[in-house]
Scaffold this motif. Structure first.
Motif, PDB file in Angstrom:
ATOM      1  N   GLU A   1       0.992  -1.247   0.025  1.00 23.13           N
ATOM      2  CA  GLU A   1       0.076   0.046  -0.053  1.00 23.13           C
ATOM      3  C   GLU A   1       0.587   1.204  -0.026  1.00 23.13           C
TER       4      GLU A   1
ATOM      5  N   LEU B   1       1.637   3.191  -5.006  1.00 26.21           N
ATOM      6  CA  LEU B   1       0.299   2.629  -5.815  1.00 26.21           C
ATOM      7  C   LEU B   1       0.843   3.075  -7.288  1.00 26.21           C
ATOM      8  N   TYR B   2       0.329   2.216  -8.063  1.00 26.89           N
ATOM      9  CA  TYR B   2       0.643   1.992  -9.221  1.00 26.89           C
ATOM     10  C   TYR B   2      -0.328   2.004 -10.410  1.00 26.89           C
ATOM     11  N   GLU B   3      -0.560   3.000 -11.402  1.00 31.05           N
ATOM     12  CA  GLU B   3      -1.666   2.457 -12.393  1.00 31.05           C
ATOM     13  C   GLU B   3      -1.128   3.126 -13.733  1.00 31.05           C
TER      14      GLU B   3
ATOM     15  N   SER C   1       2.840   6.218  -7.470  1.00 28.58           N
ATOM     16  CA  SER C   1       2.573   7.290  -6.211  1.00 28.58           C
ATOM     17  C   SER C   1       3.191   6.701  -4.887  1.00 28.58           C
TER      18      SER C   1
ATOM     19  N   ASN D   1       2.832   6.487  -1.018  1.00 30.11           N
ATOM     20  CA  ASN D   1       1.416   6.656  -0.534  1.00 30.11           C
ATOM     21  C   ASN D   1       1.739   6.522   0.914  1.00 30.11           C
TER      22      ASN D   1
ATOM     23  N   ASN E   1       1.463  11.067  -2.562  1.00 27.93           N
ATOM     24  CA  ASN E   1       0.174  11.440  -2.261  1.00 27.93           C
ATOM     25  C   ASN E   1       0.353  12.592  -0.895  1.00 27.93           C
TER      26      ASN E   1
END
Length: 118
Positions: free
Chosen positions: A3, A6-8, A17, A19, A56
C-alpha cells in the motif's frame, strides 16, 4: 507492491505514487523495494511510454524515515552500511534514471534529503 506505493497505467502513462502521506512520504526500506518493483514494471511494460512519480498528500517526500525501525545488526559495520547505501540508494537511483522512457517527477510541498534522490 504494498500500500506504500500505488501503480496505475492510463493512456500509456504509468503513474507511481508514494503513499505514506501521514509521514510526508518518508521512505522506508520496504517502500524503496516496492518503488523499485514499480519502476521495473513500468520499464518492462511495452504499452507504457511515460513514467510519472508523485507523492500523495501535502508533501512529495521528507526523505528517509528515521523512525522506521529498520532491522540492523547488533554491531553496525562500515560494510553493512555500504551494502545498504549501495543497493537501496545508489543502485536503485541509477536504475530508475537509466530507464529508457521519459520520466517526470511531480513534486509538491517538501522534498528533502532522500526525496531529492527520486
Amino acid at each position: 507492491m504494498g500500500e506504500q506505493i500505488l501503480y496505475e497505467v492510463k493512456d500509456r502513462v504509468a503513474v507511481i505514487s508514494l503513499n505514506r502521506p501521514e509521514v510526508a512520504n518518508a521512505q522506508t526500506m520496504d517502500l524503496l523495494d516496492d518503488l523499485d518493483a514499480a519502476w521495473s514494471r513500468a520499464a518492462d511494460d511495452e504499452e507504457v511510454r511515460v513514467i510519472v512519480l508523485r507523492g500523495n498528500g501535502k508533501h512529495f517526500s521528507a526523505g528517509h524515515d528515521l523512525k522506521s525501525g529498520a532491522p540492523a545488526p547488533e554491531k553496525l559495520t562500515l560494510e553493512w552500511i555500504y551494502t545498504i547505501e549501495a543497493r537501496r540508494y545508489l543502485e536503485y537511483c541509477l536504475r530508475w534514471r537509466n530507464v529508457p522512457k521519459p520520466s517526470i517527477a511531480s513534486v509538491q510541498g517538501k522534498c528533502i534529503a532522500g526525496g531529492l534522490m527520486l
